[in-house]
Design a protein around this motif. Structure first.
Motif, PDB file in Angstrom:
ATOM      1  N   GLY A   8       9.473  -5.456  -6.835  1.00  0.00           N
ATOM      2  CA  GLY A   8       8.775  -6.174  -5.228  1.00  0.00           C
ATOM      3  C   GLY A   8       9.484  -7.776  -5.197  1.00  0.00           C
ATOM      4  O   GLY A   8      10.420  -7.996  -5.886  1.00  0.00           O
ATOM      5  N   THR A   9       9.340  -7.941  -3.727  1.00  0.00           N
ATOM      6  CA  THR A   9       9.771  -9.157  -3.679  1.00  0.00           C
ATOM      7  C   THR A   9       8.684 -10.244  -3.753  1.00  0.00           C
ATOM      8  O   THR A   9       8.496 -10.874  -4.193  1.00  0.00           O
ATOM      9  N   TYR A  10       7.557  -9.776  -3.227  1.00  0.00           N
ATOM     10  CA  TYR A  10       5.751 -10.208  -4.001  1.00  0.00           C
ATOM     11  C   TYR A  10       5.974 -11.916  -2.819  1.00  0.00           C
ATOM     12  O   TYR A  10       5.583 -12.744  -3.649  1.00  0.00           O
ATOM     13  N   HIS A  17      -0.406  -7.128  -4.591  1.00  0.00           N
ATOM     14  CA  HIS A  17       0.440  -6.915  -5.034  1.00  0.00           C
ATOM     15  C   HIS A  17      -0.428  -6.682  -6.558  1.00  0.00           C
ATOM     16  O   HIS A  17       0.177  -5.972  -7.394  1.00  0.00           O
ATOM     17  N   ARG A  44      19.151  -5.453   1.240  1.00  0.00           N
ATOM     18  CA  ARG A  44      18.712  -3.635   1.096  1.00  0.00           C
ATOM     19  C   ARG A  44      18.082  -4.262   3.059  1.00  0.00           C
ATOM     20  O   ARG A  44      16.673  -4.039   2.966  1.00  0.00           O
ATOM     21  N   LYS A  46      15.471  -6.403   4.048  1.00  0.00           N
ATOM     22  CA  LYS A  46      14.589  -7.219   4.597  1.00  0.00           C
ATOM     23  C   LYS A  46      14.396  -8.412   5.407  1.00  0.00           C
ATOM     24  O   LYS A  46      15.296  -8.945   4.761  1.00  0.00           O
ATOM     25  N   GLU A  72      16.183  -9.151  -9.514  1.00  0.00           N
ATOM     26  CA  GLU A  72      16.426  -7.323  -9.707  1.00  0.00           C
ATOM     27  C   GLU A  72      18.003  -7.863  -7.986  1.00  0.00           C
ATOM     28  O   GLU A  72      16.748  -8.713  -6.733  1.00  0.00           O
ATOM     29  N   LYS A  78      18.327  -0.268 -10.657  1.00  0.00           N
ATOM     30  CA  LYS A  78      17.149   0.174 -11.262  1.00  0.00           C
ATOM     31  C   LYS A  78      17.505   0.763 -12.047  1.00  0.00           C
ATOM     32  O   LYS A  78      16.894   1.412 -13.496  1.00  0.00           O
ATOM     33  N   VAL A  92       5.597   2.556  -8.121  1.00  0.00           N
ATOM     34  CA  VAL A  92       6.281   1.420  -6.690  1.00  0.00           C
ATOM     35  C   VAL A  92       5.414   2.219  -5.969  1.00  0.00           C
ATOM     36  O   VAL A  92       4.363   2.925  -5.934  1.00  0.00           O
ATOM     37  N   GLY A  93       4.773   1.952  -4.666  1.00  0.00           N
ATOM     38  CA  GLY A  93       3.874   1.397  -3.675  1.00  0.00           C
ATOM     39  C   GLY A  93       3.952   3.580  -2.748  1.00  0.00           C
ATOM     40  O   GLY A  93       5.276   3.367  -3.075  1.00  0.00           O
ATOM     41  N   ASP A  95       3.972   3.651   0.291  1.00  0.00           N
ATOM     42  CA  ASP A  95       5.145   3.332   0.992  1.00  0.00           C
ATOM     43  C   ASP A  95       6.102   3.628   0.812  1.00  0.00           C
ATOM     44  O   ASP A  95       6.775   3.860   1.684  1.00  0.00           O
ATOM     45  N   TRP A  96       7.022   3.794  -0.313  1.00  0.00           N
ATOM     46  CA  TRP A  96       7.831   4.635  -1.134  1.00  0.00           C
ATOM     47  C   TRP A  96       7.593   5.859  -1.468  1.00  0.00           C
ATOM     48  O   TRP A  96       9.394   6.280  -1.666  1.00  0.00           O
ATOM     49  N   PHE A 100      12.234   7.430  -4.044  1.00  0.00           N
ATOM     50  CA  PHE A 100      13.141   7.026  -5.427  1.00  0.00           C
ATOM     51  C   PHE A 100      12.833   7.886  -6.801  1.00  0.00           C
ATOM     52  O   PHE A 100      13.083   8.027  -7.254  1.00  0.00           O
ATOM     53  N   ARG A 114      -1.195   2.808  -2.173  1.00  0.00           N
ATOM     54  CA  ARG A 114      -0.405   1.210  -1.594  1.00  0.00           C
ATOM     55  C   ARG A 114      -2.043   0.997  -1.438  1.00  0.00           C
ATOM     56  O   ARG A 114      -3.107   1.538  -0.949  1.00  0.00           O
ATOM     57  N   THR A 115      -2.196  -0.466  -1.578  1.00  0.00           N
ATOM     58  CA  THR A 115      -3.715  -0.947  -1.217  1.00  0.00           C
ATOM     59  C   THR A 115      -3.494  -1.539   1.314  1.00  0.00           C
ATOM     60  O   THR A 115      -2.390  -2.305   1.327  1.00  0.00           O
ATOM     61  N   ILE A 118      -4.996  -5.402   4.392  1.00  0.00           N
ATOM     62  CA  ILE A 118      -5.159  -6.468   3.822  1.00  0.00           C
ATOM     63  C   ILE A 118      -5.662  -7.472   4.468  1.00  0.00           C
ATOM     64  O   ILE A 118      -4.653  -7.249   5.312  1.00  0.00           O
TER      65      ILE A 118
HETATM   66  N1  C2G Z   1       2.320  -2.775  -2.281  1.00  0.00           N
HETATM   67  C1  C2G Z   1       1.125  -2.701  -2.448  1.00  0.00           C
HETATM   68  N2  C2G Z   1       0.393  -2.131  -0.617  1.00  0.00           N
HETATM   69  C2  C2G Z   1       0.240  -3.476   0.040  1.00  0.00           C
HETATM   70  C3  C2G Z   1       1.408  -4.162  -0.017  1.00  0.00           C
HETATM   71  C4  C2G Z   1       2.601  -4.107  -1.194  1.00  0.00           C
HETATM   72  O1  C2G Z   1       0.645  -1.725  -2.800  1.00  0.00           O
HETATM   73  N3  C2G Z   1      -0.892  -3.272   1.090  1.00  0.00           N
HETATM   74  C5  C2G Z   1       3.043  -2.290  -3.111  1.00  0.00           C
HETATM   75  C6  C2G Z   1       4.514  -2.096  -2.308  1.00  0.00           C
HETATM   76  O2  C2G Z   1       4.194  -0.662  -3.054  1.00  0.00           O
HETATM   77  C7  C2G Z   1       5.652  -2.247  -3.647  1.00  0.00           C
HETATM   78  C8  C2G Z   1       4.468  -4.058  -4.173  1.00  0.00           C
HETATM   79  O3  C2G Z   1       3.486  -3.649  -3.881  1.00  0.00           O
HETATM   80  O4  C2G Z   1       5.182  -1.518  -4.919  1.00  0.00           O
HETATM   81  C9  C2G Z   1       5.725  -5.223  -3.796  1.00  0.00           C
HETATM   82  O5  C2G Z   1       5.699  -5.067  -2.808  1.00  0.00           O
HETATM   83  P1  C2G Z   1       6.892  -5.678  -1.253  1.00  0.00           P
HETATM   84  O6  C2G Z   1       6.847  -6.944  -1.785  1.00  0.00           O
HETATM   85  O7  C2G Z   1       6.351  -4.883   0.091  1.00  0.00           O
HETATM   86  O8  C2G Z   1       8.164  -5.075  -2.401  1.00  0.00           O
HETATM   87  P2  C2G Z   1       8.573  -3.915  -1.280  1.00  0.00           P
HETATM   88  O9  C2G Z   1       9.584  -4.404  -0.649  1.00  0.00           O
HETATM   89  O10 C2G Z   1       8.408  -2.936  -1.898  1.00  0.00           O
HETATM   90  O11 C2G Z   1       9.904  -3.675  -3.280  1.00  0.00           O
HETATM   91  O12 C2G Z   1      13.098  -2.911  -5.029  1.00  0.00           O
HETATM   92  C10 C2G Z   1      12.193  -3.510  -4.159  1.00  0.00           C
HETATM   93  C11 C2G Z   1      11.814  -2.254  -4.073  1.00  0.00           C
HETATM   94  O13 C2G Z   1      12.096  -1.490  -3.655  1.00  0.00           O
HETATM   95  C12 C2G Z   1       9.720  -2.754  -3.392  1.00  0.00           C
END
Ligand code: C2G
Length: 451
Positions: A8-10, A17, A44, A46, A72, A78, A92-93, A95-96, A100, A114-115, A118
Motif C-alpha cells: 500500500g501507499t499508506y 490502514h 501506477r 496514483k 515496492e 509482487k 489487500v483491501g 476495494d481491489w 489481484f 475495507r474499512t 474513515i
Molecule cells: N484500505 C482499507 N480501508 C480503507 C482504505 C484503505 O482497508 N478505508 C486498505 C487498502 O485496501 C489497502 C491498504 O489499506 O489494502 C493500503 O491502502 P492505500 O494506501 O490506499 O494503498 P493502495 O493504493 O490500496 O495500494 O501496490 C499497492 C497496492 O496495490 C494497493
C-alpha cells in the motif's frame, strides 16, 4: 511459518490502514508490508500522495504489525516478492477485489473488507485531512468516479444519494456503499463534500443545498443553464467559504493545460481560430436522446468544446451563433456553435446522434496544433507548420479515464492549496453558463425559469 504479504501507499495513515494491517497479521505468523515509492505511485497513476515515503514507512512501523517492511517500486514486483520471500498469502483491501486474482497461481489471495467511514476527526490534527465525499446520483458516471477515486490519495467515498429507491438499492448492492434515498440532509451529514452526477436539471438545486450546508461541491456539467445561476452559486460558495468546482474533466487533465500553454507560447504565432469537435453516438433509450428538454448534444458535450475557446480567446465575444439539428422530439442530436472574438474565431461541434471526426485544431499565423480524438483527455497533440515534415509531437502523462485529475484538484482545493484555480476559474465556468443560456433559449424557443 505462514508468511503474509500486503502492499500500500499508506498516505495520511488512518484507521482503515491500521485495521487492514492488523487483520493481515492475523492471517499468518509473519507479515511483510510493501510500501510504494513515489515513482511507483506515479507510474501506477496514483495522484495527490502527500506524505514522503520515510514518513509512510514510519507510520506502518509504528503499528507494530509488520515483521518486515520493503519498498515496492515497479510493476511485476509482487510476483517477484512472493517467490523471493516464499509467501503463502497475499492480501489487500476489498476495494481491489478481483484485481489481484492472477496472483492465485503463486499463493493464496485474500481480500479483506475495507474499512468504510474513515472520519477526518479521528485523524491526526494535520492541515491535510481525508475528505469524505458523497455522490449524488448513482447513474452511469458514479461507478467510474468511484474507481478513479481509488487512485487519489486523501479521499474517502462515504455514501451516495438517489431519491429513486430502486436505483439507490441496486447501486448500494453493487458498490457496498450506503445509499440514502429519502433523507438528503442525513446524507449531507455524513460527508464533507459532494460530487453531483445526477440529471442535468437537478445540478443547480443540489449544489445550492449542499453549499448552504457548508459542503464543498464538485458538480457535473452543466452546473447551471444560466449565467445568473452560475454566478449565484459561485457567490454562495464564497460566502460559505466552500470549494465549488465544475467537473469539466478536460480542464484538469495534465496534457490539456500543456497544450494551452504551448498554443500561447508563440510557437504557432498569433492564434486565429479554434475548431473543436466531440461526438458520441448515444443509446436511443438514453436520457441524452429521450429527454428533449434537458438531454441532447450541447448539454452533454458543449462544455468540452467551449473550454479551449474560452481558454484561448477569453470570456468576451462579439457575436455568437448556435444552431442545431433536432430529432422528432425537438432534441438536438447535433449542435454547431460559432463564436466571433475581436481577434479570432471559433467553432464547436457536438453530437449524440451525428458522428464526426473528434479533432481539436488551433490555428495560428505560423502553424497549428492538431489534437486528435480523444483530445478532451489530451494524451497526444502535435504542432505542425507549413513544411509538412516539420512536426513536433507531445505525449503528456495521462492515466485512467481522466476523472482522477479533477478529483485530485478538488481535494487539494479543499485542503487549502494556495494556488489559484487557474485550471477552470469561476469566471470561465460562468462564461460557459452564459453560452449555455443562449443555447437553451434558441432550442426551447422561450425564456423559462431554468437555473
Ligand atoms: N484500505 C482499507 N480501508 C480503507 C482504505 C484503505 O482497508 N478505508 C486498505 C487498502 O485496501 C489497502 C491498504 O489499506 O489494502 C493500503 O491502502 P492505500 O494506501 O490506499 O494503498 P493502495 O493504493 O490500496 O495500494 O501496490 C499497492 C497496492 O496495490 C494497493
Amino acid at each position: 511459518m505462514k508468511k503474509v504479504i500486503t502492499y500500500g501507499t499508506y498516505d495520511l495513515f488512518h484507521e482503515g490502514h491500521y485495521r487492514l494491517l492488523q487483520r493481515a497479521k492475523e492471517l499468518g505468523d509473519y507479515l511483510i508490508v510493501g510500501v510504494t515509492t513515489e515513482h511507483f505511485d506515479e507510474a501506477r497513476g496514483k495522484v495527490n500522495v502527500f506524505d514522503p515515503i520515510m514518513k509512510r514507512i514510519e507510520n506502518v512501523k509504528k503499528t507494530g504489525f509488520a515483521d518486515e517492511i520493503i519498498v515496492e517500486d515497479h510493476d511485476g514486483q509482487k510476483v517477484e516478492d512472493i517467490q523471493k520471500y516464499g509467501v503463502d498469502i497475499f492480501t489487500v483491501g476489498s476495494d481491489w477485489t478481483g484485481h489481484f486474482d492472477y496472483l492465485n497461481q503463486f499463493c493464496k489471495v485474500v481480500y479483506l473488507e475495507r474499512t468504510p467511514d474513515i472520519s477526518s476527526t479521528e485523524l491526526r490534527a494535520g492541515r491535510y485531512q481525508i475528505v469524505r465525499i458523497g455522490i449524488i446520483g448513482t447513474g452511469r458516471i458514479a461507478p467510474r468516479f468511484l474507481s478513479e477515486a481509488k487512485y487519489v490519495s486523501g479521499v474517502n467515498i462515504d455514501c451516495a444519494y438517489n431519491p429513486e429507491k430502486d436505483s439507490a438499492e441496486a447501486f448500494s448492492k453493487k458498490t457496498e456503499l450506503p445509499v440514502y434515498s429519502e433523507n438528503f440532509d442525513e446524507f449531507l451529514n455524513e460527508v464533507d463534500a459532494v460530487y453531483i452526477a445526477s440529471p442535468n436539471e437537478t445540478h443547480y438545486d443540489y449544489a445550492k443545498k449542499a453549499i448552504e450546508s457548508g459542503k464543498h461541491v464538485l458538480s457535473e456539467k452543466p452546473l447551471s443553464f444560466t449565467k445568473a445561476g452560475a454566478e449565484s452559486l459561485y457567490r454562495l460558495a464564497e460566502e460559505h467559504q466552500v470549494v465549488l468546482m465544475e467537473a469539466v474533466k478536460t480542464a484538469y487533465c495534465p496534457g490539456f493545460q500543456q497544450m494551452i500553454n504551448v498554443a500561447e507560447s508563440g510557437k504557432i504565432g498569433k492564434i486565429c481560430d479554434v475548431e473543436a469537435c466531440f461526438t458520441r453516438l448515444a443509446n436511443p433509450n438514453s436520457r441524452e436522446v429521450k429527454d428533449a428538454k434537458y438531454g441532447g448534444s450541447f448539454l452533454e458535450f458543449g462544455s468540452y468544446v467551449m473550454l479551449p475557446m474560452i481558454k484561448l480567446f477569453g470570456k468576451e465575444y462579439e457575436k455568437i451563433e448556435v444552431d442545431s439539428i433536432l430529432d422528432e422530439n425537438g432534441n438536438d442530436i447535433y449542435t454547431k456553435l460559432t463564436v466571433r472574438y475581436k481577434d479570432g474565431m471559433a467553432t464547436g461541434k457536438v453530437g449524440v446522434g451525428v458522428k464526426s471526426e473528434g479533432n481539436l485544431i488551433i490555428s495560428g499565423t505560423k502553424g497549428y496544433i492538431l489534437a486528435p480524438s480523444p483530445w478532451w483527455l489530451t494524451k497526444y497533440f502535435e504542432v505542425r507548420y507549413e513544411n509538412p515534415n516539420d512536426i513536433e509531437e507531445f505525449r503528456p502523462r495521462f492515466m485512467g479515464d481522466g476523472l482522477r485529475y479533477e478529483i485530485s484538484e478538488f481535494v487539494q482545493k479543499i485542503n487549502g492549496s494556495e494556488s489559484p484555480s487557474y485550471k477552470l476559474t469561476a469566471g470561465e465556468a460562468i462564461a460557459m453558463a452564459e453560452i449555455t443560456e443562449k443555447f437553451m433559449e434558441k432550442k426551447l424557443g422561450y425564456k423559462a425559469d431554468w437555473k
